[in-house]
Design an enzyme around this catalytic site. Structure first.
Site, PDB file in Angstrom:
ATOM      1  N   GLY A   1      82.032  33.861  36.048  1.00 16.40           N
ATOM      2  CA  GLY A   1      81.294  32.808  36.130  1.00 16.40           C
ATOM      3  C   GLY A   1      81.886  32.152  36.112  1.00 16.40           C
TER       4      GLY A   1
ATOM      5  CB  SER B   1      73.161  39.151  36.253  1.00 18.77           C
ATOM      6  OG  SER B   1      73.772  39.269  35.284  1.00 18.77           O
ATOM      7  CG  ASN B   2      74.230  32.894  35.537  1.00 19.24           C
ATOM      8  OD1 ASN B   2      73.603  32.298  36.151  1.00 19.24           O
ATOM      9  ND2 ASN B   2      74.527  32.194  33.872  1.00 19.24           N
TER      10      ASN B   2
ATOM     11  CB  SER C   1      78.028  29.021  20.983  1.00 18.46           C
ATOM     12  OG  SER C   1      77.034  27.793  21.315  1.00 18.46           O
ATOM     13  CB  ALA C   2      79.590  24.460  18.404  1.00 14.18           C
TER      14      ALA C   2
ATOM     15  CE1 TYR D   1      74.195  31.772  24.021  1.00 11.65           C
ATOM     16  CE2 TYR D   1      73.248  29.837  23.163  1.00 11.65           C
ATOM     17  CZ  TYR D   1      74.498  29.954  23.262  1.00 11.65           C
ATOM     18  OH  TYR D   1      75.412  30.500  23.810  1.00 11.65           O
TER      19      TYR D   1
ATOM     20  CE  LYS E   1      77.577  33.462  22.838  1.00 15.32           C
ATOM     21  NZ  LYS E   1      78.128  34.305  23.949  1.00 15.32           N
TER      22      LYS E   1
ATOM     23  CE1 TYR F   1      85.327  29.738  24.270  1.00 12.61           C
ATOM     24  CE2 TYR F   1      83.085  30.123  25.990  1.00 12.61           C
ATOM     25  CZ  TYR F   1      84.374  30.245  25.363  1.00 12.61           C
ATOM     26  OH  TYR F   1      84.706  31.587  26.884  1.00 12.61           O
TER      27      TYR F   1
ATOM     28  N   GLY G   1      64.599  21.232  19.454  1.00  9.87           N
ATOM     29  CA  GLY G   1      65.710  22.211  18.740  1.00  9.87           C
ATOM     30  C   GLY G   1      67.162  21.171  18.495  1.00  9.87           C
TER      31      GLY G   1
END
Ligand code: UD1
Length: 342
Positions: free
Chosen positions: A14, A38-39, A128-129, A152, A156, A180, A297
């Site tokens: 990735g 997959s990505n 993640s932030a 999501y 995390k 991140y 959001g």
């Protein structure tokens, strides 16, 4: 010749995984990749081989396959794992929450089961932030309350909690959690970079596609935020700096230092319009934009206090917004369709 520690990169094909692969080779590690594509694209592997000048070891498969991961860990005598594999599209996670809970939580649980069995006791995790939700103030330090605004972000946060429970149960397990901020940019060779499927969700890839002529204009989501120019402010970090943070995290853990959770950002916020103008400078192309309503959001301002990472890992970001735009443009203009041919 000294022994090179083997590092398993889940999701190593990735965007962030591939840049970390290069940084690890340069730092004297032997990274191997596990990816289900997959990505991501298998073309990445050829590009990594060209950049590094050596064959790439890659296993196609899922991190949720405990037996496969355990056999990889044992066969390659893996010293540490970096767990990148996971879905990351906020909007998709709202529409299909189970896809996110199954993949991101299931993947983490399976990986820890395989590591337990192998055994392998050292793990760096891509957090993640997003775990700060809507921060009460900026800059953000690691002791801020955590929350989530979408599935999501929830995955995390729960992955961080799973790691805390596992550390509690097993004193030998050492983890480095990297939160991140906003990774952007590409390797300076222009051979690897971010290749979003379909319409990009994030700002920098969208701006790059406007500059290259693939999209007509950028929607700027809101210009009435309480920020200097009214547009959202974020902590953009060059993916090369981020890759080096993973190297520093692994070196720290493999030296026997205790577990840590750190912000990985520059400490500097830039607005949407600053990014647009910096990209126009770097590309010498216009980036037309229209002001659109705020995106649900979104927060006004989000940037890190990166002091702890500097203190614990001896790492700090060195690349500027101009570098991020120049390298994104080199990648985008050389690969207008990403890794797809034509
Ligand atoms: C987003 C996610 C975050 C995730 C991160 C992964 C949301 C609400 N947040 O962060 O959970 O961890 O990506 O990289 O999706 N913008 C525009 N026009 C666009 C796209 C973005 O104006 O077409 C603006 C946004 O309003 C924001 C800034 O650009 O102010 C950055 O947006 P983006 O790149 O999507 O990152 P985040 O929202 O910070």
């Amino acid at each position: 010749m000294t022994h090179k520690p083997t590092i398993l990169l889940t999701g190593g094909a990735g965007y962030i995984g591939s840049h970390t692969y290069v940084a690890l080779v340069e730092a004297g590690f032997a990274p191997i990749i596990l990816d289900d594509f997959s990505n991501s694209s298998p073309v990445v592997l050829e590009r990594l081989q060209r950049i590094c000048g050596q064959a790439v070891v890659c296993q196609r498969g899922s991190v949720a396959d405990v037996a496969l991961v355990q056999s990889l860990l044992e066969r390659h005598q893996v010293a540490a794992v970096v767990h990148f594999a996971g879905f990351k599209a906020v909007g998709e996670s709202v529409a299909q929450p189970l896809k996110y809970y199954a993949n991101n939580l299931g993947g983490m649980v399976a990986l820890l089961q395989a590591m337990d069995a192998a055994p392998c006791r050292t793990l760096v995790f891509s957090s993640s932030a997003t775990v700060y939700g809507d921060p009460v103030r900026v800059p953000i330090t690691e002791d801020f309350a955590r929350s989530h605004t979408n599935p999501y972000g929830h995955t995390k946060l729960v992955c961080e909690d799973i790691l805390a429970s596992m550390r509690n149960a097993n004193a030998a397990l050492r983890t480095g959690v990297l939160r991140y901020f906003n990774p952007v940019g590409a390797h300076p060779s222009g051979l690897i970079g971010e290749d979003p499927l379909g319409e990009p969700n994030n700002l920098m890839p969208y701006v790059a596609q406007v500059a290259v002529g693939k999209r007509e204009f950028l929607n700027v989501y809101g210009n009435n935020y309480p920020t200097p120019d009214g547009t959202g402010v974020r902590d953009y970090i060059h993916v090369q700096d981020l890759a080096q943070a993973h190297v520093a995290a692994l070196q720290t853990l493999l030296r026997g230092q205790p577990s840590f959770t750190v912000n990985v950002g520059t400490g500097q916020g830039h607005s949407v319009l600053e990014v647009v103008h910096a990209f126009e400078q770097a590309s010498q192309r216009p980036v037309p934009y229209r002001v659109a309503p705020r995106r649900a959001g979104d927060v006004a301002s989000c940037y890190a206090d990166p002091t702890l990472a500097q203190h614990l890992l001896g790492w700090r970001a060195t690349r500027s917004l101009a570098d991020m735009c120049t390298d994104t443009w080199r990648w985008q203009s050389a690969n207008p369709n990403g890794y797809k041919k034509g």
